[in-house]
Structures are given as C-alpha cells and as structure tokens.
Write an enzyme that holds these catalytic residues in place. Structure first.
Site, PDB file in Angstrom:
ATOM      1  N   THR A   1       0.884  -1.171   0.000  1.00  0.00           N
ATOM      2  CA  THR A   1       0.000   0.000   0.000  1.00  0.00           C
ATOM      3  C   THR A   1       0.921   1.221   0.000  1.00  0.00           C
ATOM      4  O   THR A   1       1.368   1.633  -1.061  1.00  0.00           O
ATOM      5  CB  THR A   1      -0.987  -0.027   1.183  1.00  0.00           C
TER       6      THR A   1
ATOM      7  N   THR B   1      -1.016  -2.099   8.062  1.00  0.00           N
ATOM      8  CA  THR B   1      -1.397  -3.501   8.147  1.00  0.00           C
ATOM      9  C   THR B   1      -0.268  -4.343   7.619  1.00  0.00           C
ATOM     10  O   THR B   1       0.375  -3.984   6.660  1.00  0.00           O
ATOM     11  CB  THR B   1      -2.663  -3.760   7.316  1.00  0.00           C
TER      12      THR B   1
ATOM     13  N   LYS C   1       4.107  -7.232   3.209  1.00  0.00           N
ATOM     14  CA  LYS C   1       3.887  -5.795   3.114  1.00  0.00           C
ATOM     15  C   LYS C   1       3.575  -5.328   4.519  1.00  0.00           C
ATOM     16  O   LYS C   1       3.046  -6.088   5.354  1.00  0.00           O
ATOM     17  CB  LYS C   1       2.738  -5.462   2.177  1.00  0.00           C
TER      18      LYS C   1
END
Lengths: 412, 412
Positions: free
Chosen positions: A159, A196, A185
């Site tokens: 992201t 997250t 990630k």
C-alpha cells in the site's frame, strides 16, 4: 491519495525470488483504489497444497480474516487472492458477501472448492470493496499466471510501503532439498487506514497441514510477534504459508514433531525473521532499526512483555530518534511493564556499553562509544533485570516527524 | 538545557488561590539544576494535619516515592519538600540518603519527626541530586514561609510545563465551609527525563487520614488515572492531599463513609478533575484536548480499558492532529484492547455525530459537522460497544510534531 514516499533509509533490496514448483502467481491492475498500478494478486497452488495461517489478535478483524479463519481447518489451499487499496474492514454484511463471491468466482475459474481459496485485503477501512471491479479482474489474472511472479506480487500487495519485501531460503528435509519463498507488506498506510501487515510464504515441501500450522505459529511468535512499529494492531494482519508438496523428500507424518524438521524450521524462521524485520525497517517514518534485548527476567514471557513495553514507549522511541541514549526512559518503560523487576538490580546497555548497573550509573561511565552507536542506523538496547534466566528480543523503529507526517495528514 | 516553550494553545489561567488556614508555603531558588528560577518549594502544615497520597504504579519508582510510601501509614504531615530539575530516580543508595537527610533537616527546622516530612522530586533521572545544595536552601525557605504562596509554588514545581496549574473549590461539611486548593505539574520534561505528574492539594477540613486516603484514591481513579499523554508512566508520579483541620465543621469519624462527605468529595473530585485535564492540556506538543467516552461495555472497568486504548493509540492521536475523523483507527483501537467487543455492534460518534452504527457506516453519513468539530481545540469521541451498561471517560491530547520536537531533541 498521497504521493509515494521515498524509500526508507533502512530499506533492503528484494532478493532473487526463485519459482516454487506448484505455485503460479499473477498481479493485475484492477483499479480498486489505485489507478496506475497492479493492485490484485492471485496465487494458484497445485492440488494437494496444504495451508497454515496466523491472523490478527484484534477483536474487530476484517471480513477476509474471518473468511480465512473459517476456511483454514480444511488445511487445503488452491488459491489466494490479495487486494491492495481497500481492506474490506468494518463493511458489515457487504464485506462478507464480497468474500464469498470472490472465493466462489475464483473456485469456478480454477475448478476447486471456495473453501480452498484464501483472501486478504489491506487499505482503506469502512468503504465497501467494489466487488464487481475485483471479480472482473480475476479471469485476466488467471490467464496471466506464471511461476515467475514473486517480484510483481511483492510490489502489488504494497500500500504505502516504501520498498518491496521478500526473503528466500533453502532447507533439507532428509536427503531432499526444498525452497521457501516469502513476501510481506507492512507499515505503509492509506488514509484513513492503519498500517497492516500481510505476509505470504510458499514452499515446495510436502508437509501435512497440522505440522505446517505448528511450524508457522512457532515461527511467527519469534518474528512478526516480536516486531512493533507503534503498538497499534491492524484488523487485517495475516501470515500464511502454503506447501505444494512438489519436492521430493522423505515423507513427513501428520503427527511429526517440529524437531524432526529442524532444518526446514530453521529456514522458515529465517524467512519470517527477515520479513518481519523488513516491516520494522519500513516502519512509518523510521530512520533507525532498534533491537531490544531483555535478559534476566523471571521467564521468557515476562522478558518479552518488558521488551515490548520498551519498544512501544514513545519516550524511548523519540529519544532514539534524537540519538539520545536516554536510559532513564528505558528504566521508566521497564517499570511500567508491570512485570517483576527490581530497580536496584537493573542494568542497561546501549550498543554493548553498560551505562547503568544494578540500579546506578556505572562509575566513570564514558558516553563516547554510546554516542557513536546512537548515530548509526541500527541501535541495540539491552536490559538485564537480574532476576532469572528469561530472555527475549524484539524489534522496532524510532518515532520521528515522518510518522506524524504520514499519519497526521488529512486524507484528501 | 532547552529554551522555554511557548504556552500550550490549550492553557488555562491560574485561578486566584486563597490561603488555607494551617498551610504556609515558600519557594526559593536553590540552583539544583535551573539557575535562574525558584526550584525548591516547602510547605509547612499545622500540627494535626492528616495526609493522603497516591503514587505511580511504575515498579521502578524514584527514591522520594519510596520515602512517601513508607511515611504515609503514619497519616500525619508537617511538611512537604518539592524539588524541580532532578528527580532523584535511579540514584541507588545516594538517592535514599538524600531523602533521609532532607527529611531530617526539615524536621529539625520545624520541630517535627522526619516521617512527618513528605518529599517529591522531578527532573533529570540517574544523576545524583546535589543534597548539600538542597539542604542549604531549606533554612531560607522556612524563613520565607507565608500563607499566600500557592502561585509561587505552582510555578516553582514546573519543569518544562508551559503553564502553571491550579484549581480551587469550596465545600460544605455539615454547616461548616472548607476550601480545597490544588496545584499540579505535568507533561513538561527535561532531557533526559520523562513527563512526570505531581499534584499537591491542601484543605482546612479536619478529616482523619483513612477517610482522606479513601476520598483521594477514589478521586484520582476518576481524574489523573483517566488522563494519558503518551501511555508512558513516570517513575515519580505523586498526588498528595493534606488536611490541616483548622476549619470548623461537625466532626468526621475515622470510619466515616465517603457518602457522609458528599459535598467535600464533590469539590475534591472537581479540583482533581480540573488539574488532571490541565495536564492533558499541557501534554507535550498538544494542540487539541481529546475526550474519549466509551459506553455499552460489559463493565466500567472494561470501558475504561477500551477508552485508554483509544486514547493511547498513536494512529488515533495523529489522525486527530491531522483533523481527520478517522473512525477506522478508532475501531482498530477498540479491537486491540482485548476487551469484549463485537465489531458488528460497534457505533462511533465524533463531536456528537454518529459516523458508524452497528458495524457499518451510517447510511447517508454527512461529514460536514464532523469536519467542523475536528477543527476545534476540543475533540470528543464516543464509542458505544452495544454490549452492556459499562461506561468510562478518559482524556488525552493529540500527537503532533511538537511531541517529537520536545522528546526527540538531543540533550545538550
């Protein structure tokens, strides 16, 4: 949406990621939120692939986490669908429906059961995931599947991560060689979202699901569960491990002890450890990677709690950002952990130099090597509680203006 | 040492602080660390004064906290000595000796017992407090004692607080009127130190020590223990209440229930509440005062834990700094508290506007009033868990660049 950030000064390059027999990967640009990059990743696993998963302890998890938890007891996996840009969290019934329809669609495309399809999403919270947009992208992704897709996947699941994260190890099971590839990630964010952490690993080893689960759980406890950026726990955190069983090696029994898979466990732990540290290295605003060692605790569990308390202390993290070896704040963090500790037995070292011993400044303490250590990119704190033999190590990053910039800017 | 910071934008003026019969106060410049301001404050209490105290839960407390804890069971107080600039924490045997010598010296000057002298210090950690410098200042302070010293004391106990904090209330006990004055310091810091909260209250009421202690404990639980700036717990936090017994009112029995002192308890709670909120208002880098209400929890205790989890979340606090009503982060913080919560029953309001109800965005939710509310100096978050009748309110401030500036600059 925010401009891309420059890579973290602690970034590591993505290693060469080899193909894993029985794993095909494709990433496509579906336009779920990002308009100019790949945002949907599909994994296809060979029949017979076993699965293990560890999920967020947050009690308000996203719909995909619920889905995976319900599917996992089957122990079998044929596909994984990961979306970036929308987390499908706090989306009520619509969120559950998105999961069901995605799994059904994917199962139809691959000829498997919906419960063999695993799902993960990160990104904006509380906005319905555009299900039709996602479903429309799946057939194209399936057509694009290739064995060489790890690099693309490592990027497509990001992201606002500032660098792609991957790790690889080989291991022996008896006289056979197997490979473990993993990507992660974490720590990037999209307003109004939270950092997250997602991580997906695959191996060509043939390992029954219960054994795989035990190995993964043990490994995550020593890696991802020892990393903290800001003490906040995402609603979507997911680590999954898939074993395709395509490699040749002596059979692993369904009740095999982790000790019989020593080299595999070692390799798995290394991949998890490397990926977890990459998340800390990409911590929002991170300028320094911090290792916190606690020794002399009454138990390993107690040591872990004290170490996490130090690693989560804003006062410790800002001091390190300021290159200040502020052991007073470390003592404070030990004391607030609530674990057995005796101020007058406490010793504190930074970069291997003992600053305080048994509750007092070391006589004639010379700050010079500590000051030099604090200026580096990697800072090591060691606290000895002087009580017992419990020890633990955790990792975090410093708390800087970058964290405020990233998380305190109004979503546009 | 750092330049003084500008006053917090959330600062409140110091109210007029009346004399309390039986209390004399003096502040003097001893030069313990600060060279150009008053840094030692002495209180003298009339014979018969009772004392109550609540101290840090940090398991590595400073030597003055140990001293007060040991002295408090006596229930009697004749003096209080507060120093600013050195916390006498993590100073080993020398720290204990400083406390003993200070109490003995003060007891000699006032003709009381050392155990009737209470002590508090905040400031740098791990440096020996210059005992001779402190002792040399005490006779001059005793000579300067006056009934009108609250203002000076409110300033002299500050470290890097940006404004002096005081509160006053009158109360009735039966047909008699009594006064409660209180001062506090908190949330400033001196590198390499941590934010420490001290608060001292005095009243002319005549209240037996056990009753006073029960009232103070109850009041602190609802005020100071409901305020958090950064989740870090100082090694020196101290709240003390002294009752001189100089006012005329019906006798309070040693086993009086708090309910028999309703108006006094109300006034005490108000003073504590006002002072505690001033600490949040002076939170390092604070630009906004945040009230977090949690309702519908399974118990008040559970509600308090959830509220503190929201108030301590860096992601919630940075979102508010950015004037972003990011309810996704609020949901995350609820979930990570580990208290009973059901995502699909959760409702979130900001500034009285419900953004999410029962796990989903409110249909047709209009952001306008929320955006306007977020731009103000005071932000209110309400979370309803939809489970039971447990409720709690806590206060905090936002997490801004100012916090990093203050805590991340290298000590000079």
């Amino acid at each position: 949406m925010r401009m891309a950030l420059p890579p973290s000064p602690l970034a590591l390059p993505l290693p060469e990621m080899p193909a894993i027999a029985g794993v095909e990967i494709a990433s496509v640009a579906a336009g779920i939120r990002y308009k100019t990059r790949e945002d949907v990743t599909v994994f296809r696993f060979a029949p017979g692939t076993t699965a293990a998963g560890v999920f967020t302890r947050n009690l308000c998890p996203g719909a995909p986490v619920d889905w995976c938890r319900a599917a996992l007891p089957g122990g079998k996996a044929r596909a994984l669908v990961v979306t970036a840009g929308n987390s499908n969290v706090f989306t009520g019934k619509a969120g559950r429906e998105t999961c069901e329809r995605t799994a059904r669609e994917m199962a139809g495309l691959l000829g498997c059961r919906p419960k063999e399809v695993f799902l993960a999403s990160t990104g904006v919270i509380g906005e319905k995931l555009p299900t039709e947009v996602l479903l429309a992208a799946l057939p194209g992704a399936v057509e694009k599947l290739e064995t060489d897709g790890w690099d693309g996947a490592a990027r497509a699941i990001m992201t606002t991560d500032t660098f792609a994260k991957g790790a690889v190890r080989k291991a022996r099971i008896g006289d056979g060689e197997v490979t473990i590839c993993g990507i992660a990630k974490g720590s990037g964010m999209i307003a109004p979202d939270m950092a997250t952490m997602l991580s997906f690993l695959a191996t060509d080893a043939k390992i029954p699901a219960p054994v795989l689960q035990a190995l993964l759980k043990r490994g995550v406890d020593k890696s991802f569960n020892c990393v903290t950026v800001d003490s906040d726990t995402s609603t979507s955190d997911t680590v999954m491990l898939f074993a395709t069983g395509q490699a040749r090696h002596p059979r692993v029994a369904a009740d095999a002890k982790p000790s019989s898979l020593k080299d595999f466990a070692r390799a798995l732990d290394e991949v998890l450890h490397e990926l977890a540290l990459m998340v800390a290295r990409d911590g929002e605003g991170a300028q320094k990677l911090i290792t916190v060692n606690v020794t002399g605790a009454v138990s390993a569990r107690s040591a872990h709690r004290v170490a996490m308390c130090i690693a989560n202390s804003p006062l410790v993290k800002t001091a390190i950002a300021g290159e200040d070896a502020n052991w007073g704040r470390i003592v404070m963090a030990v004391g607030k952990a609530g674990e057995p500790a005796d101020r007058d037995l406490l010793s504190v070292a930074v970069g291997g130099t003992w600053m305080a011993r048994e509750g007092e400044v070391v006589p004639g303490y010379d700050e010079t090597p500590v000051v030099a250590h604090m200026k580096g990119r990697e800072v090591e704190i060691t606290v000895d509680l002087g009580l017992g033999r419990g020890a633990a190590t955790v990792w975090t990053c410093d708390l800087t203006h970058g964290y405020i910039d990233i998380n305190g800017s109004y979503r546009s």
